[in-house]
Design an enzyme around this catalytic site. Sequence first.
Site, PDB file in Angstrom:
ATOM      1  N   HIS A 125       0.634  -1.038  -0.080  1.00  0.00           N
ATOM      2  CA  HIS A 125       0.145   0.380  -0.317  1.00  0.00           C
ATOM      3  C   HIS A 125       0.560   1.238   0.141  1.00  0.00           C
ATOM      4  O   HIS A 125       0.114   2.485  -0.004  1.00  0.00           O
ATOM      5  CB  HIS A 125      -0.915  -0.103   1.385  1.00  0.00           C
ATOM      6  CG  HIS A 125      -2.218  -1.065   0.879  1.00  0.00           C
ATOM      7  ND1 HIS A 125      -2.751  -0.687   0.119  1.00  0.00           N
ATOM      8  CD2 HIS A 125      -2.063  -1.905   1.929  1.00  0.00           C
ATOM      9  CE1 HIS A 125      -3.272  -2.288   0.362  1.00  0.00           C
ATOM     10  NE2 HIS A 125      -3.412  -2.722   1.781  1.00  0.00           N
ATOM     11  N   ASP A 162      -2.282 -10.888  -2.688  1.00  0.00           N
ATOM     12  CA  ASP A 162      -2.889 -10.178  -1.267  1.00  0.00           C
ATOM     13  C   ASP A 162      -4.829  -9.977  -1.858  1.00  0.00           C
ATOM     14  O   ASP A 162      -4.914  -9.247  -2.963  1.00  0.00           O
ATOM     15  CB  ASP A 162      -2.459  -9.196  -0.914  1.00  0.00           C
ATOM     16  CG  ASP A 162      -2.718  -8.513   0.437  1.00  0.00           C
ATOM     17  OD1 ASP A 162      -2.570  -8.694   1.430  1.00  0.00           O
ATOM     18  OD2 ASP A 162      -3.769  -7.748   0.811  1.00  0.00           O
ATOM     19  N   HIS A 164      -6.260  -7.373  -0.725  1.00  0.00           N
ATOM     20  CA  HIS A 164      -5.809  -5.694  -1.318  1.00  0.00           C
ATOM     21  C   HIS A 164      -5.248  -5.107  -1.852  1.00  0.00           C
ATOM     22  O   HIS A 164      -4.456  -5.747  -2.695  1.00  0.00           O
ATOM     23  CB  HIS A 164      -5.721  -5.066   0.254  1.00  0.00           C
ATOM     24  CG  HIS A 164      -6.568  -5.110   1.423  1.00  0.00           C
ATOM     25  ND1 HIS A 164      -6.402  -6.149   2.517  1.00  0.00           N
ATOM     26  CD2 HIS A 164      -7.652  -4.681   2.303  1.00  0.00           C
ATOM     27  CE1 HIS A 164      -7.068  -6.516   3.812  1.00  0.00           C
ATOM     28  NE2 HIS A 164      -7.788  -5.424   2.858  1.00  0.00           N
TER      29      HIS A 164
HETATM   30 ZN   LIG Z   1      -4.477  -7.298   2.878  1.00  0.00          ZN
END
Ligand SMILES: [Zn+2]
Length: 308
Positions: A125, A162, A164
Amino acid sequence: MKTRFYTHPICREHLTPPGHPERPDRLRVIVDRLDDEPFAYLDRREAPLGEEAAVLLAHPRQHLDKVKAAIPEEGLARIDEDTTVSPKSFEAALTAVGGATAAVDDVFSGEAGNVFVAARPPGHHAEKTRAMGFCLFNNAAIAARHAQRAHGVERVAIVDWDVHHGNGTQDIFWDDPSVLYCSTHQMPLYPGGGAREETGAGNIVNAPLAPGSGSDAFRQAFDTLVLPAVERFAPDLIIISAGFDAHRRDPLAEINLEAEDFDWATGKLMDKADRLSQGRLVSLLEGGYDLQGLAVSVAAHVGRLMKG
Ligand SMILES: [Zn+2]
């Protein structure tokens, strides 16, 4: 050739508030699980401390300085709603970077066939200029750039399973066709992006999955989008952003994968690496927040890596 495994105790000293899902116990259960007998031949190493210069391969100096300045002398300091730092967080983050770059060095030198790095904080991220979503520095992006700079290769593929979307990795390589970024992720979900239409310079492949999806949808996305993109790209190195929060037990998302799905996806990427990248495969831990789901998923992933 052997599978190498990097971790370091300092990565458990990056502290988060009570009840935070991204917690030191995540590494404890991974290390405990990989101590089991089936992993006797795993080549265990301590991840080295990374260099600030490595961070600068993917982030401007100003970002590194901002993270460093946020580190408290005691207690916790908040970077954003989800992202906190403690006194050892900078050293932990540099060790996550050091593990990632060492893993790249190992697969190019032939010291290891493939490598799994279990470090925290995670990275995918972290954008060029923003720490967010539990992430400070983008370990996978740094590893890709390090392969290009230190080992002279042109093309690196990052495959991110992942649950996300790896907004940070997408941000860093948005206009850089030398790095392929492929992501399967739940959508809608934090951090919000990752639509099929987000394609960057033709080097971004997003394969969003609807909440409630399971093995079939995940494998179909891999077979129809991710694997063909990797094949076309013909990378010199494959990096996995290996989050295990798409496991059905995970509390942060609604995708229902089993450990066998990570075994399967690992095998598929190993096949591609064998055909296209001289077997070079580096896997970096991202998310995974149910301790039992994380442990069984990592065991399946590393078990497959060790089958060579
Ligand atoms: Zn994640």
